[in-house]
Design a protein around this motif. Structure first.
Motif, mmCIF file in Angstrom:
data_model
loop_
_atom_site.group_PDB
_atom_site.id
_atom_site.type_symbol
_atom_site.label_atom_id
_atom_site.label_comp_id
_atom_site.label_asym_id
_atom_site.label_seq_id
_atom_site.Cartn_x
_atom_site.Cartn_y
_atom_site.Cartn_z
ATOM 1 N N ALA A 23 -39.294 -65.351 4.986
ATOM 2 C CA ALA A 23 -40.653 -65.028 4.824
ATOM 3 C C ALA A 23 -40.916 -64.492 3.623
ATOM 4 O O ALA A 23 -42.338 -64.416 2.924
ATOM 5 N N GLN A 24 -39.989 -63.876 2.873
ATOM 6 C CA GLN A 24 -40.304 -63.194 1.432
ATOM 7 C C GLN A 24 -40.750 -64.327 0.305
ATOM 8 O O GLN A 24 -41.265 -64.071 -0.681
ATOM 9 N N PHE A 25 -40.525 -65.540 0.743
ATOM 10 C CA PHE A 25 -41.252 -66.582 -0.099
ATOM 11 C C PHE A 25 -42.667 -66.399 -0.256
ATOM 12 O O PHE A 25 -43.137 -66.993 -1.295
ATOM 13 N N LEU A 26 -43.340 -65.504 0.518
ATOM 14 C CA LEU A 26 -44.777 -65.442 0.481
ATOM 15 C C LEU A 26 -44.953 -64.705 -1.106
ATOM 16 O O LEU A 26 -46.003 -64.775 -1.638
ATOM 17 N N ASN A 27 -44.022 -63.972 -1.416
ATOM 18 C CA ASN A 27 -44.237 -63.232 -2.725
ATOM 19 C C ASN A 27 -44.102 -64.047 -3.872
ATOM 20 O O ASN A 27 -44.566 -63.644 -4.688
ATOM 21 N N LEU A 28 -43.534 -65.310 -3.714
ATOM 22 C CA LEU A 28 -43.771 -66.396 -4.949
ATOM 23 C C LEU A 28 -45.076 -66.961 -4.975
ATOM 24 O O LEU A 28 -45.323 -68.324 -4.691
ATOM 25 N N SER A 29 -46.193 -66.205 -5.201
ATOM 26 C CA SER A 29 -47.429 -66.770 -5.240
ATOM 27 C C SER A 29 -47.650 -67.936 -6.335
ATOM 28 O O SER A 29 -48.659 -68.625 -6.268
ATOM 29 N N GLN A 30 -46.866 -68.097 -7.157
ATOM 30 C CA GLN A 30 -47.010 -68.952 -8.189
ATOM 31 C C GLN A 30 -46.223 -70.288 -7.997
ATOM 32 O O GLN A 30 -46.401 -71.451 -8.779
ATOM 33 N N LEU A 31 -45.445 -70.125 -6.861
ATOM 34 C CA LEU A 31 -44.582 -71.311 -6.616
ATOM 35 C C LEU A 31 -45.523 -72.808 -6.479
ATOM 36 O O LEU A 31 -46.350 -72.785 -5.576
ATOM 37 N N GLU A 32 -44.697 -73.641 -7.143
ATOM 38 C CA GLU A 32 -45.576 -75.110 -7.102
ATOM 39 C C GLU A 32 -44.457 -76.111 -6.529
ATOM 40 O O GLU A 32 -44.927 -77.084 -5.772
ATOM 41 N N ARG A 33 -43.355 -75.926 -6.644
ATOM 42 C CA ARG A 33 -42.131 -76.883 -6.303
ATOM 43 C C ARG A 33 -41.287 -76.335 -5.453
ATOM 44 O O ARG A 33 -40.394 -75.423 -6.221
ATOM 45 N N LEU A 34 -40.946 -76.556 -4.257
ATOM 46 C CA LEU A 34 -40.131 -76.118 -3.436
ATOM 47 C C LEU A 34 -39.100 -77.295 -2.759
ATOM 48 O O LEU A 34 -39.360 -78.113 -2.019
ATOM 49 N N LEU A 35 -37.807 -76.952 -3.172
ATOM 50 C CA LEU A 35 -36.691 -78.061 -2.895
ATOM 51 C C LEU A 35 -35.753 -77.182 -2.156
ATOM 52 O O LEU A 35 -34.707 -76.634 -2.808
ATOM 53 N N LEU A 36 -35.511 -77.424 -0.856
ATOM 54 C CA LEU A 36 -34.528 -76.765 -0.041
ATOM 55 C C LEU A 36 -33.779 -78.136 0.523
ATOM 56 O O LEU A 36 -33.080 -77.560 1.592
ATOM 57 N N ASP A 37 -34.007 -79.227 0.294
ATOM 58 C CA ASP A 37 -33.260 -80.541 1.062
ATOM 59 C C ASP A 37 -31.681 -80.377 1.087
ATOM 60 O O ASP A 37 -31.158 -79.534 0.187
#
Length: 1007
Positions: A415-429
């Motif tokens: 859930a700490q991804f919520l701190n990445l408020s500027q994140l535009e591209r998330l690749l966890l494939d």
């Protein structure tokens, strides 16, 4: 992401352009505008009138800040300001003389051409000239620059000039800054050497995209004033001179995208001012030296290439590069671990270490990573990371791009991804992440791309994820998801309250998500470009409302591996006007193949494994941009039209096997064809092979097996430089295979299957000597790659069926290192040549069911990679060489039905073979066949009584094969000949063998 990778290059170009402005403005800051010289004004107005000023720049939006400067040039004798050209936009003059010294017309919407008599070349006091970012209509750079002898700065970048750079520019010895970057110019003769010889004061040189096609001359190292050198995408080749790295003032060196340029990183000295080093897509080799720590001013380091062969590990000394902002060391095969000293690089905003062979480590162990709080891009794709994603990742609050794909990460998405408020591209494939798709993702409203495919996520596909306001790309394929969250949204209803607006989503992948109905939230979606719904549970017809999805935008549609029966009958053609890729592989479509819109620019058309019927669709001949065509495993019939050759210029893959096509194979007429694979096997094609195949210089794979082709061995295919697979089995090929025409015949061939034809004569020993790719592993194939062709949205894997280890084996992918020879079921005679032992990379060898005599060559024992050996059904004699027992990978052996004698060798592999592998050899003995040998070293040699029928058994079943291969008529002739002799009962035996052979053939064809 790719745009950001080249951001330092763009910054470099902007710096070179701004250098003109800074130099010009510094000379005149704080001064009174001088009075323009009348001659110069006349020449400027004449230059203005020679152009069309476009209302909008034809290069937009790539042109920075377009402004038609010359449009404001006007002479008004009643207006003192407008009558002074030194006050006109883009012009600067000498304070004392009023002569024009600087002319900046960059981004001025100029359209037209400049000739050598242009008034521009009469501005003889000109020192700085900038014509960048205009459109000079592909004209050549005019001669006349020799008249501008005082020129120090010249910028013609991105101006649509074309052809060779004129030699008079190289006579300008005072040149300080030169920018020709673009994609249309050439610098051949004179070349870089001439430039280096004359322009000894050069400080800035940008030739990005200029076609040089030659080595970089050592003389460039004489330009001691050089501060910036950019040769990206110039096709320079050879070895880059290391002395250039040592230039005392060099700050920027960009050599990106020169795939034939070999670069060795030197030992860097401590006084080097280097700030940017770009070596993307070059041939890097050697080590990343510890001395790189001497580059104290380095801000950008970019190392990435498919040909990157750096050895060793990342040096700890990189920690000394405290000014580093961009670090890309990608795909270079570096080993070891990522040094914790990287935590000292606190200025980093861009870090990409993906696709290296680092040792396995937990992501949580990279505690230094969370100190890099300025990071905007982090890519650790394919770096052997495992374990859970730690909560510490939330400290990287400035991240815009996060790529941790192709690792072994497990656990939940924190859930700490919520701190990445500027994140535009998330690749966890391509990881092992589990749990549900977290609901808190709905609060990450900046996301434009989410890629979670190939994990272990479960639960439904949440509809809210498709409603993120900026989301353009969503890929959830191949998890353990089970349908859409709200079942009401999956029903085909017309009510608008069930329709979710998706204004920005352009790419959607929901493959293998256990969908049973088409997602209704897609209905009337206007912007979709890529839709992947393969491997779900769709049945019946594609719903009619699907025609409204991206009617003008959809480019790729994948509905493969479902249970669909077709489109709505009212759709005579596919409705998508810009469709490029169409894939309905493995469904239940019936009727003729779906026809695309006449406006579609189709690139890939895949419809195999359906129930399509009817003749070959002639509209395919009009698809002149088609690259991949697969109609295999259907029930199509008719002859192949001659017009099929019309698309051969663009075609890379032609797969029509397992249909009922008949007649001759059409010629491929076009020259310079891109064809890499042609598979027409298991049809009813006849006649000869089309000789035009010899023009297909890119051919790698030919499968024409199981047809009725009657021809001799196609030795004329020898020169094909890329041919790796040749399958001609179960046809009517005949005659003797003569010696190769050259020592390089079929030198790349790795798989050849000529089984069950009518070849005669000796085994082709000459070719055994030329098949060099079976002797050594292809260096380009050491990474276990597969034979495939590139499609617009992926790769097309070549596949084949071979008899391996006694069974028909399907290869869904063909490894680049797999090698096989199958010459079985012919009429080859004579001995097995010793040269077969030279093919040391051979995996499969099948010489069964021929007329071979003599012994088994001991050289076969040197085939250390051999897995399957079938020599059955011949007349081989002598002992089984003991060397065969040394073949550690041999898992299948069949030497039955020969005249072999002596003891069967013992060994770990031989002890696993069954009795059937040796039966039919009365002279063999050994524990495997439960027959003791009289002596361990002496083979039993039983006397075989010869009677009046012995001549028949010498003929053996090859007579029957002759009858089968040449038609029933020949078999009957042989039968009548035997009936006329003393052996009246032999005809019945041959008849039974012929019937058995025909039944076996039918089973092979059905399989």
């Amino acid at each position: 992401m790719e745009f950001i990778l080249y951001l330092p290059v763009l910054i470099h170009i902007v710096c070179l352009t701004s250098n003109f402005h800074l130099t010009a403005s510094d000379s005149f800051s704080g001064s009174i505008t001088p009075q323009c010289h009348g001659d110069d004004m006349s020449m400027l107005l004449e230059f203005q009138n020679s152009f069309t000023i476009a209302s909008s720049n034809p290069l937009a939006p790539s042109i920075p800040f377009p402004r038609p400067k010359v449009g404001s040039w006007k002479f008004d004798p009643d207006n003192q300001t407008s009558s002074n050209c030194c006050s006109w936009d883009g012009i600067e003059c000498d304070e004392g003389t009023g002569r024009v010294m600087a002319l900046d017309l960059s981004s001025s919407n100029l359209f037209g051409s400049i000739n050598s008599s242009s008034s521009l070349f009469r501005l003889v006091h000109l020192q700085r000239l900038n014509l960048a970012f205009n459109h000079f209509n592909h004209s050549r750079i005019p001669s006349g620059f020799q008249f501008l002898s005082g020129l120090t700065h010249l910028n013609l970048s991105q101006s649509f000039f074309s052809g060779q750079v004129p030699p008079d520019i190289f006579t300008l010895t005072g040149m300080i800054s030169l920018d020709f970057s673009g994609d249309l110019l050439e610098l051949r003769s004179p070349g870089l050497a001439s430039l280096a010889q004359n322009s000894t004061n050069l400080q800035f040189l940008n030739l990005d995209g200029v076609d040089i096609l030659s080595p970089v001359p050592e003389t460039l190292a004489r330009l001691s004033s050089l501060r910036s050198l950019s040769l990206s995408g110039c096709r320079v080749q050879g070895v880059f001179p290391e002395s250039i790295f040592q230039l005392p003032n060099l700050e920027n060196l960009m050599l990106n995208h020169n795939v034939n340029l070999t670069v060795h990183l030197p030992a860097f000295n401590s006084i080097s001012p280097l700030k940017t080093l770009g070596l993307l897509d070059t041939r890097l080799s050697g080590e990343l030296p510890n001395s790189i720590s001497n580059l104290k001013s380095l801000q950008g380091l970019e190392l990435d290439s498919d040909n990157c062969n750096l050895t060793g590990s990342l040096p700890d000394s990189i920690e000394n590069l405290r000014s580093l902002k961009s670090l890309i060391i990608r795909g270079c095969g570096l080993s070891g671990s990522i040094p914790s000293s990287f935590g000292s690089l606190t200025q980093l905003t861009y870090l990409d270490l993906s696709s290296n062979a680092f040792s396995l480590q937990n992501l949580s162990s990279l505690s230094w990573l969370w100190k890099l709080t300025n990071l905007q891009t982090l890519s650790l794709r394919e770096t052997s990371l495992q374990g859970e994603i730690p909560s510490s990742i939330g400290k990287l609050s400035q991240l815009e791009i996060l790529d941790l794909g192709d690792n072994r990460l497990s656990g939940l998405i924190p859930a700490q991804f919520l701190n990445l408020s500027q994140l535009e591209r998330l690749l966890l494939d391509n990881n092992e992440l589990s749990g549900h798709i977290p609901t808190w993702l709905s609060n990450m409203t900046q996301l434009t791309l989410i890629n979670l495919q190939f994990n272990r996520l479960r639960g439904p596909v949440p509809v809210w994820i498709t409603q993120l306001p900026n989301l353009t790309s969503l890929h959830l394929c191949f998890n353990q998801l089970n349908g859409i969250e709200d079942p009401d949204l999956s029903k085909n209803r017309s009510s608008t309250r069930d329709t979710v607006a998706l204004p920005k989503l352009s790419s959607l992948g929901l493959a293998s998500c256990n969908l049973r109905e088409f997602p209704i939230f897609l209905q009337n979606h206007p912007n979709l470009e890529l839709l992947d719904l393969n491997s779900n549970n769709f049945t019946e017809q594609v719903p009619l409302w699907m025609q409204n999805i991206g009617m003008h935008s959809l480019r790729s549609l994948n509905l493969s591996h479902n249970f669909l029966t077709g489109f709505d009958p009212s759709l005579k053609t596919l409705p998508w006007m810009n469709l490029q890729t169409f894939d309905i592989t493995s469904n239940r479509f019936t009727g003729p193949p779906p026809r695309p819109s006449r406006f579609a620019n189709l690139d890939t058309y895949l419809v195999p494994y359906n129930k399509l019927s009817g003749p070959f669709p002639r509209w395919i001949c009009n698809l002149t941009s088609l690259v991949t065509l697969d109609l295999s495993f259907n029930n199509l019939r008719s002859s192949l039209p001659e017009c099929l050759g019309n698309i051969s210029m663009s075609l890379s893959v032609l797969n029509l096997q397992r249909n009922r096509f008949s007649g001759n194979i059409p010629q491929m007429y076009a020259s310079g064809m891109q064809l890499k694979m042609i598979a027409l096997g298991h049809n009813q094609l006849q006649g000869q092979l089309p000789r035009s195949l010899a023009n297909c210089s890119m051919l790698e794979f030919i499968d024409l097996g199981n047809n009725k082709i009657s021809d001799t061995f196609p030795s004329w295919l020898e020169p094909l430089p890329q041919l790796k697979v040749l399958i001609l089995s179960h046809n009517k090929f005949h005659g003797v295979i003569s010696r190769p025409g050259s020592l390089s015949g079929f030198q790349r061939l790795r798989i050849i299957d000529l089984s069950y034809n009518m070849f005669t004569g000796m085994l082709p020993e000459g070719y055994f000597q030329t098949w060099t790719s079976m002797k050594v592993v292809d260096p380009a194939a050491e990474k276990v790659t597969y034979l495939q062709a590139r499609c617009r949205y992926g790769f097309y894997d070549f596949y084949m069926i071979l008899i391996n280890k006694g069974i028909h084996m399907y290869y869904p992918k063909v490894s680049q290192i797999f090698t096989a020879i199958d010459l079985s079921g012919n009429m080859f005679a004579g001995a097995i040549p010793n040269a077969i032992g030279d093919l040391q990379q051979l995996h499969l060898l099948n010489l069964s069911n021929n007329f071979l005599i003599g012994g088994i060559p001991s050289t076969i024992g040197g085939l250390s990679e051999l897995e399957s050996l079938d020599l059955s059904g011949n007349r081989l004699s002598g002992q089984i060489p003991w060397e065969l027992a040394e073949l550690n990978f041999l898992s299948f052996l069949n030497v039955s039905s020969n005249n072999l004698t002596g003891s069967i060798p013992r060994g770990p592999q031989f002890n696993t073979f069954t009795k059937s592998a040796f039966e039919g050899n009365p002279g063999l003995c050994g524990d495997i066949i439960y027959k003791k040998c009289s002596s361990p070293d002496v083979a039993e040699s039983p006397a075989v009584e010869q009677d009046n029928s012995s001549w028949f058994w010498e003929i053996d079943w090859k007579v029957v094969l002759l009858g089968y291969g040449s038609g029933v008529a020949i078999g009957l002739v042989i039968e009548n000949a035997f009936n006329s002799g003393k052996q009246a009962g032999l005809a019945a035996v041959i008849r039974r063998r012929l019937q058995n052979r025909q039944r076996q053939s039918r089973r092979i064809r059905r399989n």
